[in-house]
Each structure stands twice: as C-alpha cells, then as structure tokens.
Design a protein around this motif. Structure first.
Motif, PDB file in Angstrom:
ATOM      1  N   SER A  27     -14.508  35.244 -21.933  1.00  0.00           N
ATOM      2  CA  SER A  27     -15.083  36.577 -21.852  1.00  0.00           C
ATOM      3  C   SER A  27     -14.306  37.486 -22.792  1.00  0.00           C
ATOM      4  O   SER A  27     -13.105  37.318 -22.969  1.00  0.00           O
ATOM      5  CB  SER A  27     -14.982  37.095 -20.420  1.00  0.00           C
ATOM      6  OG  SER A  27     -13.633  37.144 -20.037  1.00  0.00           O
ATOM      7  N   PRO A  28     -15.001  38.413 -23.436  1.00  0.00           N
ATOM      8  CA  PRO A  28     -14.322  39.275 -24.405  1.00  0.00           C
ATOM      9  C   PRO A  28     -13.243  40.131 -23.752  1.00  0.00           C
ATOM     10  O   PRO A  28     -13.326  40.477 -22.574  1.00  0.00           O
ATOM     11  CB  PRO A  28     -15.448  40.134 -24.971  1.00  0.00           C
ATOM     12  CG  PRO A  28     -16.611  39.933 -24.107  1.00  0.00           C
ATOM     13  CD  PRO A  28     -16.437  38.664 -23.361  1.00  0.00           C
ATOM     14  N   LEU A  29     -12.214  40.476 -24.547  1.00  0.00           N
ATOM     15  CA  LEU A  29     -11.119  41.285 -24.013  1.00  0.00           C
ATOM     16  C   LEU A  29     -11.582  42.735 -23.864  1.00  0.00           C
ATOM     17  O   LEU A  29     -12.258  43.262 -24.733  1.00  0.00           O
ATOM     18  CB  LEU A  29      -9.920  41.236 -24.955  1.00  0.00           C
ATOM     19  CG  LEU A  29      -9.264  39.878 -25.159  1.00  0.00           C
ATOM     20  CD1 LEU A  29      -7.977  40.050 -25.935  1.00  0.00           C
ATOM     21  CD2 LEU A  29      -8.977  39.217 -23.838  1.00  0.00           C
ATOM     22  N   GLN A  30     -11.194  43.353 -22.760  1.00  0.00           N
ATOM     23  CA  GLN A  30     -11.586  44.744 -22.526  1.00  0.00           C
ATOM     24  C   GLN A  30     -10.615  45.731 -23.155  1.00  0.00           C
ATOM     25  O   GLN A  30     -10.960  46.871 -23.429  1.00  0.00           O
ATOM     26  CB  GLN A  30     -11.675  45.014 -21.020  1.00  0.00           C
ATOM     27  CG  GLN A  30     -12.730  44.186 -20.318  1.00  0.00           C
ATOM     28  CD  GLN A  30     -14.119  44.424 -20.869  1.00  0.00           C
ATOM     29  OE1 GLN A  30     -14.493  45.546 -21.152  1.00  0.00           O
ATOM     30  NE2 GLN A  30     -14.871  43.355 -21.051  1.00  0.00           N
ATOM     31  N   GLY A  31      -9.381  45.313 -23.330  1.00  0.00           N
ATOM     32  CA  GLY A  31      -8.412  46.242 -23.914  1.00  0.00           C
ATOM     33  C   GLY A  31      -7.543  45.541 -24.927  1.00  0.00           C
ATOM     34  O   GLY A  31      -7.238  44.361 -24.797  1.00  0.00           O
ATOM     35  N   ARG A  32      -7.177  46.278 -25.964  1.00  0.00           N
ATOM     36  CA  ARG A  32      -6.351  45.693 -27.028  1.00  0.00           C
ATOM     37  C   ARG A  32      -5.228  46.633 -27.393  1.00  0.00           C
ATOM     38  O   ARG A  32      -5.337  47.840 -27.202  1.00  0.00           O
ATOM     39  CB  ARG A  32      -7.194  45.483 -28.281  1.00  0.00           C
ATOM     40  CG  ARG A  32      -8.033  44.275 -28.250  1.00  0.00           C
ATOM     41  CD  ARG A  32      -8.530  43.980 -29.645  1.00  0.00           C
ATOM     42  NE  ARG A  32      -9.370  42.812 -29.598  1.00  0.00           N
ATOM     43  CZ  ARG A  32     -10.558  42.803 -29.043  1.00  0.00           C
ATOM     44  NH1 ARG A  32     -11.047  43.897 -28.518  1.00  0.00           N
ATOM     45  NH2 ARG A  32     -11.271  41.690 -29.011  1.00  0.00           N
ATOM     46  N   GLY A  33      -4.170  46.073 -27.964  1.00  0.00           N
ATOM     47  CA  GLY A  33      -3.132  46.888 -28.587  1.00  0.00           C
ATOM     48  C   GLY A  33      -3.352  46.836 -30.079  1.00  0.00           C
ATOM     49  O   GLY A  33      -4.415  46.460 -30.551  1.00  0.00           O
ATOM     50  N   GLY A  34      -2.311  47.173 -30.833  1.00  0.00           N
ATOM     51  CA  GLY A  34      -2.446  47.121 -32.284  1.00  0.00           C
ATOM     52  C   GLY A  34      -2.309  45.695 -32.775  1.00  0.00           C
ATOM     53  O   GLY A  34      -2.402  44.746 -32.005  1.00  0.00           O
ATOM     54  N   SER A  35      -2.096  45.553 -34.088  1.00  0.00           N
ATOM     55  CA  SER A  35      -1.937  44.208 -34.626  1.00  0.00           C
ATOM     56  C   SER A  35      -0.588  43.658 -34.173  1.00  0.00           C
ATOM     57  O   SER A  35       0.429  44.347 -34.218  1.00  0.00           O
ATOM     58  CB  SER A  35      -2.037  44.235 -36.139  1.00  0.00           C
ATOM     59  OG  SER A  35      -0.786  44.472 -36.710  1.00  0.00           O
ATOM     60  N   ILE A  36      -0.607  42.414 -33.741  1.00  0.00           N
ATOM     61  CA  ILE A  36       0.590  41.837 -33.121  1.00  0.00           C
ATOM     62  C   ILE A  36       1.597  41.450 -34.201  1.00  0.00           C
ATOM     63  O   ILE A  36       1.248  40.759 -35.162  1.00  0.00           O
ATOM     64  CB  ILE A  36       0.211  40.609 -32.273  1.00  0.00           C
ATOM     65  CG1 ILE A  36      -0.819  41.014 -31.223  1.00  0.00           C
ATOM     66  CG2 ILE A  36       1.431  40.030 -31.598  1.00  0.00           C
ATOM     67  CD1 ILE A  36      -1.366  39.862 -30.434  1.00  0.00           C
ATOM     68  N   GLN A  37       2.815  41.934 -34.055  1.00  0.00           N
ATOM     69  CA  GLN A  37       3.846  41.673 -35.054  1.00  0.00           C
ATOM     70  C   GLN A  37       4.682  40.454 -34.709  1.00  0.00           C
ATOM     71  O   GLN A  37       5.109  39.728 -35.593  1.00  0.00           O
ATOM     72  CB  GLN A  37       4.777  42.887 -35.168  1.00  0.00           C
ATOM     73  CG  GLN A  37       4.082  44.167 -35.450  1.00  0.00           C
ATOM     74  CD  GLN A  37       3.542  44.209 -36.853  1.00  0.00           C
ATOM     75  OE1 GLN A  37       4.272  44.019 -37.806  1.00  0.00           O
ATOM     76  NE2 GLN A  37       2.247  44.429 -36.977  1.00  0.00           N
ATOM     77  N   ALA A  38       4.969  40.287 -33.442  1.00  0.00           N
ATOM     78  CA  ALA A  38       5.816  39.162 -33.049  1.00  0.00           C
ATOM     79  C   ALA A  38       5.538  38.846 -31.596  1.00  0.00           C
ATOM     80  O   ALA A  38       5.038  39.682 -30.851  1.00  0.00           O
ATOM     81  CB  ALA A  38       7.290  39.499 -33.232  1.00  0.00           C
ATOM     82  N   ALA A  39       5.847  37.631 -31.186  1.00  0.00           N
ATOM     83  CA  ALA A  39       5.586  37.231 -29.805  1.00  0.00           C
ATOM     84  C   ALA A  39       6.673  36.273 -29.350  1.00  0.00           C
ATOM     85  O   ALA A  39       7.186  35.483 -30.146  1.00  0.00           O
ATOM     86  CB  ALA A  39       4.222  36.566 -29.696  1.00  0.00           C
ATOM     87  N   LEU A  40       7.034  36.398 -28.095  1.00  0.00           N
ATOM     88  CA  LEU A  40       7.957  35.439 -27.498  1.00  0.00           C
ATOM     89  C   LEU A  40       7.299  34.876 -26.261  1.00  0.00           C
ATOM     90  O   LEU A  40       6.588  35.575 -25.544  1.00  0.00           O
ATOM     91  CB  LEU A  40       9.275  36.108 -27.115  1.00  0.00           C
ATOM     92  CG  LEU A  40      10.204  36.522 -28.249  1.00  0.00           C
ATOM     93  CD1 LEU A  40      11.433  37.182 -27.683  1.00  0.00           C
ATOM     94  CD2 LEU A  40      10.587  35.328 -29.094  1.00  0.00           C
ATOM     95  N   SER A  41       7.531  33.605 -26.035  1.00  0.00           N
ATOM     96  CA  SER A  41       6.988  32.977 -24.844  1.00  0.00           C
ATOM     97  C   SER A  41       8.175  32.487 -24.019  1.00  0.00           C
ATOM     98  O   SER A  41       9.080  31.845 -24.544  1.00  0.00           O
ATOM     99  CB  SER A  41       6.092  31.825 -25.269  1.00  0.00           C
ATOM    100  OG  SER A  41       5.687  31.114 -24.148  1.00  0.00           O
ATOM    101  N   LEU A  42       8.171  32.825 -22.746  1.00  0.00           N
ATOM    102  CA  LEU A  42       9.341  32.542 -21.907  1.00  0.00           C
ATOM    103  C   LEU A  42       9.014  31.437 -20.925  1.00  0.00           C
ATOM    104  O   LEU A  42       7.969  31.466 -20.275  1.00  0.00           O
ATOM    105  CB  LEU A  42       9.726  33.827 -21.158  1.00  0.00           C
ATOM    106  CG  LEU A  42      10.990  33.792 -20.326  1.00  0.00           C
ATOM    107  CD1 LEU A  42      12.202  33.582 -21.202  1.00  0.00           C
ATOM    108  CD2 LEU A  42      11.120  35.082 -19.541  1.00  0.00           C
ATOM    109  N   GLU A  43       9.878  30.451 -20.828  1.00  0.00           N
ATOM    110  CA  GLU A  43       9.713  29.397 -19.822  1.00  0.00           C
ATOM    111  C   GLU A  43      11.015  29.278 -19.067  1.00  0.00           C
ATOM    112  O   GLU A  43      12.059  29.003 -19.650  1.00  0.00           O
ATOM    113  CB  GLU A  43       9.353  28.059 -20.489  1.00  0.00           C
ATOM    114  CG  GLU A  43       7.967  28.057 -21.079  1.00  0.00           C
ATOM    115  CD  GLU A  43       7.661  26.794 -21.845  1.00  0.00           C
ATOM    116  OE1 GLU A  43       8.146  25.728 -21.436  1.00  0.00           O
ATOM    117  OE2 GLU A  43       6.964  26.895 -22.862  1.00  0.00           O
TER     118      GLU A  43
END
Lengths: 428, 614
Positions: free
Chosen positions: B210-226
């Motif tokens: 389903s399409p996203l209802q809200g967005r931020g700006g263009s993503i600069q960096a991401a971290l994934s935590l486990e």
C-alpha cells in the motif's frame, strides 16, 4: 546474390521486429550511447506534439531536428517503426548497388601494376563485397540498437548512403542534392563535398589542375548545384515553419554544444569542466577538428576519392559534437570494402579488443556512476576516451594500410634492401 | 608510439610474448594471488580516516540517559508481539504517537516463487510501522533512517526498545536539521524492500504494497539495528549490501570513531582489530577478516536490513549487538549514546556522503584497501587471458602451412562461421534453460518425485547444470563438417575474450565476485586445448567449474567463521545457498544467479567444448 541478400534482409528485419516487441526497446532508447539530444525519438515525439498544438517545435529547447524531419514524421507517425526499419533496409540495398560501382573502380585501379598479383582482388572476392557490406551494416549490433531506439541517425545514414550511391553512379545533380540533404541534416557531411567532387572529376577524366578552365567550370557547377539545393532546403523549411527558429535550434545547437549530456564523444566532459571564458576558444578548436583533416587528406588521397569518403565519414563519427553508435556503424559498414588492406593492418587485434571491451564497459560504468553512485563521471569519460582512441587507431591503421598497399603496388610486394636482405617499411 | 609503428620492435615484442607465453602466464597468476594475499598485510594497507569535514571536526555530546527505560519498552514490545503472534501494529502506533512522532503504517504482501525453507515462509503478509520526527531546525528536505526489524521469536526486542527510547529522547532535542524516520519493518528484507519501493515510488520486483501516507525528505543515510540481549560485549558493523555494493567508507569511520570515543568494543566480520600485524597469527587474522568480507561481498546478497538502501543511493550499514562470554559488558544506555552520537554527526552533513571511498576491502575495522590497490591483483589475472588471446591471434594469423604428398603447400582453410556459432548458441541456450527451468518446472518435479518445492527447484538447477556437460557438443560437425585445428583456436579466442570482458565487467561492479571467478576460471581458460589428456583435464575442469567453486566457497566460509561443517551438513548448506540465491534474485533483484546462469556457465561450457573438440 539475390537469395542471400533476401535472407539477410529477413533476418535483419526479424531481429529488429522482435526487439521492438520486448521491454528491451524502452531500455535501449534511454541509453546515452545510442541516442543523443539531437536525434532521440522521445524528442521527436515532443516536437510533434508541439507542432500539433500550433506551437513552434523549437520553443523550449527540447527538439533539435530539422523541420523536414518533423514534417516527414508528421505524416508517418503511425508507421514510425516501419519507417526506421525501412531506413535501415533501404540503406543496405542502396549500398549493394553502390558497391558494384566501387568494385569496378577498384578493378580499374588495380589494373596498373603487373608485378604484384597477390594484391589484386579477384572478381569472385569482389562479388561478395556488397553482400558483406549489407551484412556489416544490418547485423552490426550498433545499428540494431540504434534502430530499436528509433534513433533518427538511421535516416541520416540512409541519406549519406544515397549520396555515395549517386556519386558512384556519376550523377552530379543527385549527388549534390543528397549531399545538401545530408548537410542540411547535420552540417558535418559538408566535408564530403571534396571527395565527391574529386570522384566526379576523375570519372570525367578532368585533371585536378588549377590552371585548367574545365576544372574550374566543373567545380563551380557542382558547388552551385550543392549550394543551390541547400538554399532551397533551408528556404523550404522556412516556408514550412514560417520562422527562422530552426537555425539556432539545429545548427546553433550542433556547433555551440550547449547540451552536455554524456555520450560516446569527446565534448561533454571537457566542456562541463571548463571555465566559461575559455569556452569559445575550445569550441572552435574542437569543431575545427572535423573539418581540418579534409585538406591534408584530400591532397594525399586525391587519386582515391572513395577511400577519402570513408576516412571523412569515420572522422565525422569520431569528432562530431553528439556522436552515437549509429554513426559508428555507418563507417564500420565500409570496412569489408577495404578487406584487401587486411594483410597490412597492424593493430586490428588491439583495436577490436578495445572496442569490444569498451562497448561492454559503457553500460557497466554508467550503472556504477548513475545508479549505484559509487563511481563517477571520470570513470565513464575514461572509457569514452579509450573508445575514441581505439576508433582513431582503427582509422589511421586503415589509412596506413592503404598507403602501404599503394607503395607496394608501385614498388613490388617483396622489398629488398640494397644488400639483398628483406626490407621493412617504417612509418616515421 | 614506436611499438605501434616500428615493425621490427613489434615483431620482437610479439615474438617474446608468444615464446614465453606459458611462463609469463604462470608468473602473472602467482603475482596476482600474491598481490591479493598481500592486501591483508598491514604495511600495505591504509589506516581509515574521516574524510567528510562536516562529520570530522564538529563536536557532539551524547547524553542519552534512558537505557533501562528503553529495555523496559522492549520487554513490553515482546509481550505484545507474543500476544498478537506477529507485529503488534496497534501498540507500536500508539507508543510512537505517545512519543510525539507522525506515525504511518504500510501493508505489503508477496508470494515467493517457491517456499523459503530457511525462513519458513511462502505467502508473506506484513505491516511496516514508521514514525517521522520532523526537523525543527530546517526545511524538511532531507531525512535519516533508523530501523529495527520485528523478528519472530525473541529476537531483536531490545533493538525495538532502544529505537523507541531514542525516538522519545530525540523528540525533546531541538538541533535536528533532518527528518528522522524510525522504522520497524516486518519480515526483514521483504518489508524493507516494500518500504523502500513505497518511499521512492518504484516497483522493480512486482510486490504488492500500500502506498506510503507520509514521507520525509530525501534519505541521506540509514542505520539498521539488531540487538537481542540487554547487555552486549561488542558491536559488529555489517557493510555488504545487495550485489556487493558497499556504503561510503566514512560511515564505517564514523562508527569506529564513536566506538573509540565511548569505549565500546567494535568488530567487523565478528573480528576485533589487532595490533600484532608482524606476527603470523596477526597476519592470518587479517587475512581471515578480509576473506570473510570478500566471500560475503561475492555472494551478492544483502547481509543485513541495510543492504537494500544502497540501491537507492543511500549510505547504510547494519549494527549488530554481540553478547559473548567476555567479562566486560556494555549496557543499553551506552549503545543508545553511540547511536545518538552517530545521528548527530549525520545530522551535520551538508551533502551526501561522498568524500571517502566506495570501493574498498577491510582487513580490519581500522584498515582498508582501496580500489587502486586491489585492482592490480585482478588485472594480473586478466592479463593472462589477454596474453593467451594474443598468442592465439598470432598463431591464427600465421597459419602453419602443411605440405601434402605432392609437395604442394596447403594453407588450412579458415573455419566456417557455423562451427563457431553452434557451440556459442548451444551453450547459451543451456544457460537460458538453467535460468528459467528450475522455477518454472517445480510443480512438475513435485508431482513426479518425492521432494518439496524448494528441493525440486535446487535439484532441477543442479540437474540442468550437470546435463549441460553431456550435451552433444560436437553438433557443429553435422552443420559445418569436421572440426579443424583452426576451428578450436578461433573458438578459444572468442571464449577467452568473452571471459576477459565478462570478468572485467563483473570485477568493476563486484570486485570480490570477479576475483573469485577469475581465480578458478582463468587457469582453466589458459591451459585447455583439445590435445591435453582428456580424463584428467575433464576432472580439473569440473573442479574449477562455477558450481563447485560455490561449494568450496561454502565450506571455506564456514571454516573462516570457525563453525566447520561435516560433508553432509556442507551439502545441505550448499543446497540452501542455491535456493537462497534464486530467491534473492526473485525478491530483491540480486544479479548473481542470472550472471552465473546466463553468462559464466555458458562461458565455461565453451571451454568444455574445446576440450572435447573433434
């Protein structure tokens, strides 16, 4: 001869038709190597839409084709695919006839020396040359992708092929008209004027001599026909559109290179990096490159205008401001004509390896630069440079081989030094 | 230009290259391998350093206090997860809203081409929940992402807890200049794929979301935590993404810098950086670390949830908490402070991370080898192919003239196009069969044999692969007559150049894969002729074939990870690796399977063909 040709045509058309139906067609028509801002089909469609709305197609800096092309497609819109295929096929069939002429020419040229029979092509070899030319053009992957992308350079190639055909047939008027048409499409074929003139003069046994009035008479006559038809074409465009907009949008665009989208040419990177106040100077330097070699080459090759045409077409494809692989395929189609030069070629292995590797690396580095973001434009330009160097090496190799063959034709094939040992020719 | 124009010097050079071809090739191969092994030797590597000015000189203070509360949230999350038997969507939405985020959800569903037995899933349905913290200091044009997976069982609850704790803490700070998106994704990479496709309005894999209802700006960096334990002994940084893509090295530098500052043990590939490079054990430790990275990169699959971000030009890495038997432990507050520091530095970025390297190998977390240093290792191997091609070219362009009984010299005729084209077409058709048939024919196989769908796919792939060896490789004789001496030379020239271009392109995109393939395929390509002893060469060729290379890589990888397996287990692992490879291609668009099936395998078949040339 007719049967293999028909088979070839069927194969070529089938490949193109099959590719048109797949999703590859969209992918290919977006590739910067295949289409340039000058001849992208997307832009033609845009121009047509503007024309339908009664807006000048040249407003908005998207469309850069000549007015004749847009009116041509205006009527053929629904049959666009067929037109492009037709252009390719027409090209080959035209070539076919033109090659017959060329054979005769080559045969005549080879009749002079008696001592080097090895160098003279046998009629059976010559018999298949037109077929080979057609094959080199129709089955060349470059031509195929260019056709599938509906790149309008196929049309330009067809016009140039028609020009060569009519020149070989010795019809000065048609030759001048087609040359004017080619020049009208993309300025650069202007340089082909000299070899065409030389060839026609040769046919009529008029020596190239500035003191002979017949030489001047014929030259002026040809130039008059050429410039006259060019003028007619430009005026016709003006009357079709009702404005002179197309002059800056087409010719200004070709000469001043405002669009720096990467392509396989040498311009984009250089002008993207340059300070603005040097731009004009280097623009002149880069553009002169195409026209500059005409003079020395014409002097050196004035006896061999057909080879001169080949050299000129190759130089245009390398040095023009928005080259595409379609331009390459035009001069590559001529390579079988010179297959008697094969034994004198020195770098053909190196060149073909480099061309092969570069063709594979273009999409890879484009992916790394644009999609993955891990490489940058320098990587891509490095391959562009290498590609151009390989092409220049190829052309100069053929030039050298041609000159060397001429040398052997006059001096005998197995040269001896004064002391009897085997001599070698060194290019210095 | 002397070489290009002076015929004498050219002849001398070419003569030398053809005469000494075999020894030069041997030397090149050994030099290539030695160069590669040398990459792990510390004096030959560079120390990592922060290139990005915006992250280097600025000072940030980490004050995250609420580790314990975060862990409590994590336990609450675990309880709700258990109760709903999956993602506790309502609870997450409520909790995030209570922390002052803009919360949205995204539903997605995906039917796998065949059941995934490793993760036990076939029809996947799930929901992603994400909350956006809007930047108070700047227009909302840029964003950062912190994600934690909602895994089945008791995994990663603490990660979600810390994510929610950080969200609450970040909300009260005023210095954010980029939106921060807190994402909890279900079904690990499938959820991540759905979210990223939804965020960027693309659909490359035919997934339903389903399409996203809200967005931020263009993503600069991401971290994934486990994180699956309340305390950790060390944090492991995972960089390898889809198709061997790596994030900018500055992201690794940032992680290392904060680990140093806060005093947390940090590793890459689960190996601590060591200082004893001049001892044998120190060197072998570095080699192990680098080889692990090479093998992981060559596998072309994402090794953490971050792996799919890289495709969208977003620098991303996974941080995994490791809890081993070491005495010294780090608590959740410290992990939170580390993440806070990293996000504050990323928040200072003025442009995308681009200053540092994108092509690198890491023999330890403090050392790296850049593309300029490792490419020569591959270049030396590729040079062998070019030398062999040159040798063949010279042989072909000066054909040995045979003298018949009458004393007439006969120049062997050049081979017809058909004798070259036939093997090429047959090999590639086999490749196409290997690519398409396994997934297409699974139902048929399940009907006729007592196997599950997954086994059916893998076993069909292996069957087609093996059947390719038994193909009538001399079909060209029917069409073009007897194969000639010239014939196989031309075919080999084509195959060698093909392999060179193929490996070159692969190595540019994914160095590790290109190098491993070159390591096995290049010697084979160099020595195969129809005149070598058939049986022995056939065995060598099979051993060096891409399929068995994968099998060895599986054993080697287990060995390096210090979890050696028996032959039986190794074989099962091998089967599951193949099924995972096919799934990775279908789900995320990993290119390894099509590359191997459509290009590498046919290329190898060409050499097989040359061996049995008649």
């Amino acid at each position: 001869m007719a049967a293999p040709l028909a088979l070839l045509l069927i194969v070529a058309v089938t490949i193109r038709a099959a590719l048109f139906r797949t999703s590859l067609a969209n992918l290919i028509s977006e590739r910067v190597e295949v289409v340039s801002p000058l001849n992208a089909w997307k832009r033609v469609v845009e121009g047509l839409a503007l024309l339908d709305l009664d807006i000048s197609p040249y407003s908005g800096d998207v469309f850069h084709e000549t007015p004749m092309v847009i009116y041509l497609f205006h009527f053929l819109m629904d049959y666009a695919e067929i037109t492009f295929m037709g252009a390719g096929v027409k090209f080959s069939s035209l070539h076919l006839v033109s090659q017959f002429r060329k054979q005769k020419f080559a045969l005549e040229a080879d009749r002079i020396p008696m001592d080097c029979l090895e160098l003279i092509r046998s009629p059976t070899e010559m018999y298949y040359i037109p077929l080979k030319v057609a094959m080199f053009y129709l089955l060349n992957p470059f031509t195929i992708v260019s056709c599938v992308a509906k790149c309008t350079c196929g049309l330009n190639n067809a016009v140039i092929a028609l020009f060569i055909l009519s020149t070989m047939r010795g019809s000065a008027l048609l030759s001048a008209i087609f040359l004017a048409l080619a020049t009208y499409q993309s300025i650069y074929p202007l340089t082909l004027c000299v070899p065409a003139l030389l060839y026609l003069l040769q046919r009529l046994y008029i020596p190239v001599n500035v003191r002979r009035s017949s030489f001047w008479f014929y030259t002026l006559q040809y130039l008059f026909m050429f410039l006259g038809s060019l003028l007619v074409l430009i005026c016709l465009s003006f009357f079709l559109l009702g404005s002179w907009d197309f002059l800056p949008a087409v010719y200004g665009f070709i000469l001043s290179v405002p669009d720096l989208t990467p392509n396989i040419g040498l311009f984009w990177y250089f002008f993207a990096e340059m300070f603005d106040h040097f731009r004009l100077f280097f623009l002149c330097v880069f553009q002169i490159n195409v026209f500059f070699y005409t003079l020395p080459l014409s002097i050196k090759l004035k006896e061999h205008p057909v080879f001169l045409i080949f050299m000129q077409i190759a130089l245009i494809a390398i040095f023009k401001s928005y080259p595409t692989v379609g331009d390459l395929s035009l001069y590559m189609a001529f390579l079988p004509v010179w297959n008697h030069l094969y034994r004198f070629l020195r770098n053909i292995f190196l060149v073909s390896c480099v061309l092969l590797a570069c063709s594979a690396l273009f999409p890879v580095l484009w992916h790394l630069w644009i999609y993955a973001g891990s490489a940058n434009s320098n990587f891509y330009y490095a391959i562009t440079l290498l590609f151009s160097v390989a092409q220049i090496l190829l052309v100069s190799d053929y030039f050298y081989a041609f000159l060397r063959r001429e040398h052997h034709l006059t001096n005998g094939l197995y040269l001896k030094k004064k002391d009897g040992s085997e001599a070698t020719l060194v290019l210095k | 230009m002397g070489l290009l124009s002076d015929p004498n010097r050219r002849r001398a050079l070419i003569g030398m290259l053809t005469r000494l071809n075999a020894p030069i090739c041997m030397i090149c191969y050994m030099a290539g391998v030695a160069w590669f092994m040398g990459l792990a030797f510390e004096p030959f590597t560079l120390r990592t350093y922060m290139s990005e000015n915006a992250m280097g000189s600025t000072m940030v203070e980490e004050r995250f206090p609420a580790g314990e509360r975060a862990l409590a949230t994590g336990r609450e999350f675990a309880a709700h997860k258990k109760k709903t038997g999956g993602m506790p969507v309502d609870w997450l939405v409520r909790t995030m809203q209570a922390r002052g985020l803009e919360v949205y959800t995204q539903r997605f569903s995906r039917k796998l081409p065949f059941p995934d037995e490793d993760k036990e899933r076939y029809m996947v349905k799930g929901t992603n929940v994400y909350g956006i913290l809007r930047a108070p200091r700047a227009p909302r044009t840029e964003a950062l992402v912190l994600s934690a997976p909602c895994s089945p069982g008791n995994e990663n609850n603490q990660a979600v807890g810390i994510l929610l704790g950080l969200a609450q803490y970040f909300r009260s700070q005023i210095y954010w200049a980029k939106d921060i998106i807190f994402l909890v994704n279900e079904h690990d990479l499938i959820g991540m794929q759905a979210w990223l496709e939804g965020y960027h309005h693309t659909n490359t894999t035919g997934m339903d979301w389903s399409p996203l209802q809200g967005r931020g700006g263009s993503i600069q960096a991401a971290l994934s935590l486990e994180l699956s334990s309340d305390v950790v002994t060390s944090l492991d940084l995972v960089l390898e993404g889809l198709n061997g893509q790596l994030p900018n090295l500055d992201l690794a530098n940032l992680f290392y810098a904060f680990c140093q500052k806060i005093g947390v043990l940090c590793t890459t590939q689960g190996k601590l950086p060591r200082n004893d490079w001049d001892t044998t054990s120190g060197y072998s430790h570095a080699v192990q670390t680098m080889m692990l990275m090479v093998l992981k990169q060559a596998s072309s699959r994402p090794w953490g949830d971050h792996g799919l971000f890289l495709r969208y030009h977003i620098e991303a890495a996974s941080i995994k908490g490791v809890n081993s038997f070491r005495p010294y432990k780090t608590d959740a507050t410290t992990v939170g402070r580390l993440l806070e520091g990293m996000y504050r530095k990323l928040n200072n970025l003025l442009e995308r991370l681009h200053q540092s390297y994108f092509f690198y190998l890491m023999p330890s977390l403090t050392r790296f080898v850049s593309i300029g240093y490792y490419m020569p290792a591959f270049g030396l191997l590729a040079l062998i192919l070019l030398l062999r091609a040159l040798d063949l070219w010279v042989q072909l362009s000066s054909p040995p003239t045979r003298t018949t009984e009458d004393g007439v010299e006969v120049v062997p005729a050049s081979p017809g196009v058909l004798s070259i084209l036939t093997p090429l077409v047959i090999s590639h058709l086999t490749g196409v069969a290997l690519y398409t048939l396994p997934v297409l024919s699974q139902e048929l196989a399940v009907e006729h044999f007592p196997v599950s769908e997954t086994e059916a796919v893998v076993l069909t792939a292996i069957a087609i692969y093996t059947a390719g060896l038994a193909l009538p490789h001399n079909t060209h004789r029917l069409l073009a007559g007897e194969g000639t001496e010239q014939g196989w030379k031309v075919l080999k020239l084509v195959a060698v150049l093909y392999l060179a271009v193929l490996l070159g392109c692969t190595a540019l995109i994914n160095f590790s894969l290109g190098f491993i393939l070159a390591l096995t395929l290049v010697p084979l390509a160099a020595f195969i002729t129809p005149h070598v002893p058939k049986t022995l060469s056939a065995v060598v060729m099979v051993i060096l074939s891409p399929g068995l290379t994968l099998l060895f890589a599986v054993f080697f990888f287990q060995e390096l990870q210090e979890t050696p397996v028996t032959l039986q287990e190794g074989w099962m692992l091998y089967l599951s690796v193949i099924s995972q490879g096919i799934l990775d291609h279908a789900l995320y668009g990993s290119l390894l399977y099509p590359l191997a099936a459509l290009l590498v395998y046919p290329c190898w078949l060409l050499f097989w063909n040359i061996l049995f040339w008649k």
